[in-house]
Design a protein around this motif. Structure first.
Motif, PDB file in Angstrom:
ATOM      1  N   LEU A  60      36.730  37.160  40.552  1.00  0.00           N
ATOM      2  CA  LEU A  60      36.566  37.850  39.270  1.00  0.00           C
ATOM      3  C   LEU A  60      35.503  38.941  39.334  1.00  0.00           C
ATOM      4  O   LEU A  60      35.433  39.786  38.438  1.00  0.00           O
ATOM      5  CB  LEU A  60      36.211  36.844  38.181  1.00  0.00           C
ATOM      6  N   ALA A  61      34.700  38.935  40.391  1.00  0.00           N
ATOM      7  CA  ALA A  61      33.635  39.946  40.521  1.00  0.00           C
ATOM      8  C   ALA A  61      34.228  41.349  40.645  1.00  0.00           C
ATOM      9  O   ALA A  61      33.684  42.302  40.080  1.00  0.00           O
ATOM     10  CB  ALA A  61      32.748  39.633  41.721  1.00  0.00           C
ATOM     11  N   LEU A  79      34.651  40.493  35.680  1.00  0.00           N
ATOM     12  CA  LEU A  79      34.787  39.468  34.636  1.00  0.00           C
ATOM     13  C   LEU A  79      34.026  38.208  35.026  1.00  0.00           C
ATOM     14  O   LEU A  79      33.864  37.907  36.205  1.00  0.00           O
ATOM     15  CB  LEU A  79      36.257  39.106  34.431  1.00  0.00           C
ATOM     16  N   THR A  80      33.589  37.468  34.022  1.00  0.00           N
ATOM     17  CA  THR A  80      33.016  36.149  34.246  1.00  0.00           C
ATOM     18  C   THR A  80      34.112  35.112  34.026  1.00  0.00           C
ATOM     19  O   THR A  80      35.158  35.405  33.431  1.00  0.00           O
ATOM     20  CB  THR A  80      31.861  35.870  33.271  1.00  0.00           C
ATOM     21  N   CYS A  81      33.870  33.897  34.483  1.00  0.00           N
ATOM     22  CA  CYS A  81      34.858  32.831  34.278  1.00  0.00           C
ATOM     23  C   CYS A  81      35.137  32.581  32.793  1.00  0.00           C
ATOM     24  O   CYS A  81      36.306  32.482  32.405  1.00  0.00           O
ATOM     25  CB  CYS A  81      34.421  31.554  34.989  1.00  0.00           C
ATOM     26  N   ARG A 112      39.370  49.075  27.547  1.00  0.00           N
ATOM     27  CA  ARG A 112      38.642  48.657  28.759  1.00  0.00           C
ATOM     28  C   ARG A 112      39.153  47.307  29.248  1.00  0.00           C
ATOM     29  O   ARG A 112      39.361  47.104  30.445  1.00  0.00           O
ATOM     30  CB  ARG A 112      37.143  48.581  28.475  1.00  0.00           C
ATOM     31  N   ALA A 113      39.390  46.380  28.334  1.00  0.00           N
ATOM     32  CA  ALA A 113      39.911  45.063  28.709  1.00  0.00           C
ATOM     33  C   ALA A 113      41.315  45.187  29.284  1.00  0.00           C
ATOM     34  O   ALA A 113      41.670  44.479  30.227  1.00  0.00           O
ATOM     35  CB  ALA A 113      39.905  44.115  27.517  1.00  0.00           C
ATOM     36  N   ALA A 151      42.730  42.348  37.272  1.00  0.00           N
ATOM     37  CA  ALA A 151      42.624  40.887  37.373  1.00  0.00           C
ATOM     38  C   ALA A 151      43.975  40.227  37.654  1.00  0.00           C
ATOM     39  O   ALA A 151      44.021  39.012  37.891  1.00  0.00           O
ATOM     40  CB  ALA A 151      42.028  40.316  36.090  1.00  0.00           C
ATOM     41  N   SER A 152      45.043  40.990  37.645  1.00  0.00           N
ATOM     42  CA  SER A 152      46.368  40.395  37.829  1.00  0.00           C
ATOM     43  C   SER A 152      46.545  39.731  39.196  1.00  0.00           C
ATOM     44  O   SER A 152      47.384  38.852  39.349  1.00  0.00           O
ATOM     45  CB  SER A 152      47.461  41.446  37.607  1.00  0.00           C
ATOM     46  N   CYS A 153      45.753  40.119  40.173  1.00  0.00           N
ATOM     47  CA  CYS A 153      45.864  39.533  41.514  1.00  0.00           C
ATOM     48  C   CYS A 153      45.059  38.244  41.655  1.00  0.00           C
ATOM     49  O   CYS A 153      45.175  37.543  42.664  1.00  0.00           O
ATOM     50  CB  CYS A 153      45.429  40.540  42.569  1.00  0.00           C
ATOM     51  N   VAL A 154      44.250  37.895  40.665  1.00  0.00           N
ATOM     52  CA  VAL A 154      43.346  36.741  40.781  1.00  0.00           C
ATOM     53  C   VAL A 154      44.099  35.424  40.986  1.00  0.00           C
ATOM     54  O   VAL A 154      43.733  34.652  41.887  1.00  0.00           O
ATOM     55  CB  VAL A 154      42.373  36.673  39.582  1.00  0.00           C
ATOM     56  N   PRO A 155      45.149  35.104  40.235  1.00  0.00           N
ATOM     57  CA  PRO A 155      45.819  33.812  40.474  1.00  0.00           C
ATOM     58  C   PRO A 155      46.354  33.679  41.903  1.00  0.00           C
ATOM     59  O   PRO A 155      46.166  32.637  42.543  1.00  0.00           O
ATOM     60  CB  PRO A 155      46.956  33.798  39.446  1.00  0.00           C
ATOM     61  N   GLY A 156      46.978  34.720  42.404  1.00  0.00           N
ATOM     62  CA  GLY A 156      47.481  34.669  43.779  1.00  0.00           C
ATOM     63  C   GLY A 156      46.364  34.584  44.800  1.00  0.00           C
ATOM     64  O   GLY A 156      46.477  33.873  45.805  1.00  0.00           O
ATOM     65  N   ALA A 157      45.278  35.304  44.551  1.00  0.00           N
ATOM     66  CA  ALA A 157      44.134  35.265  45.464  1.00  0.00           C
ATOM     67  C   ALA A 157      43.510  33.872  45.490  1.00  0.00           C
ATOM     68  O   ALA A 157      43.077  33.398  46.550  1.00  0.00           O
ATOM     69  CB  ALA A 157      43.106  36.317  45.057  1.00  0.00           C
TER      70      ALA A 157
END
Length: 162
Positions: free
Chosen positions: A44-45, A49-51, A114-115, A122-128
């Motif tokens: 998330l860095a 974004l924070t958790c 901005r969000a 952030a769309s790649c976060v679940p796969g990562a």
């Protein structure tokens, strides 16, 4: 002594204790929650974004303008927890908050431009996360279903105990 993991493999340097299957379920759930949160932090860095923000933002991303109750309800956070978080997120330019014109007691929340930009990043976060943990998509989906099922059953047990 050394501790053994779920498969019985030794984990040198750690304090020994009863095998994990003999410990209460809360031990494994707490350890998993902490470990998953720690694994999410570096992912998330990049989008900045924070958790806690990542727990709340999917609701306005997916539904547009909504009440505070909806982002609080998805991850089972109380409004008293989400309201200060949303206030900080508003200060960071991630959400817009305003009183509902239909009900002064209700606060509406919407993702800002901005969000929305962060949504793409952030769309790649679940796969990562799946890659980082070695968890396949099917296993992740099954785990998600099982955890929500456990959450519903535990909520029911807590309600019956009151």
């Amino acid at each position: 002594m050394t501790r053994r993991d779920d498969e019985g493999a030794e984990r040198p340097g750690e304090v020994s204790g009863p095998p994990l299957p003999d410990r209460p379920l809360c031990f494994a759930l707490y350890a998993a929650q902490r470990a998953v949160t720690a694994a999410y932090r570096p992912l998330l860095a990049e989008p900045g974004l924070t958790c806690p923000q990542y727990l709340v933002l999917p609701v306005p991303w997916e539904r547009g303008e909504t009440t505070v109750k909806e982002p609080a309800g998805a991850p089972r956070l109380g409004c008293g927890t989400v309201s200060p978080l949303l206030k900080r997120m508003e200060g960071a330019g991630l959400v817009r908050r305003e009183r509902s014109p239909r009900d002064d007691r209700s606060v509406l929340v919407a993702a800002t431009g901005r969000a929305e930009e962060l949504r793409e990043r952030a769309s790649c976060v679940p796969g990562a996360l799946r890659t980082a943990t070695g968890l396949g998509a099917a296993d992740a989906a099954r785990l998600r279903v099982d955890l929500w099922h456990l959450a519903r059953r535990a909520e029911g047990a807590a309600a019956r105990a009151r």
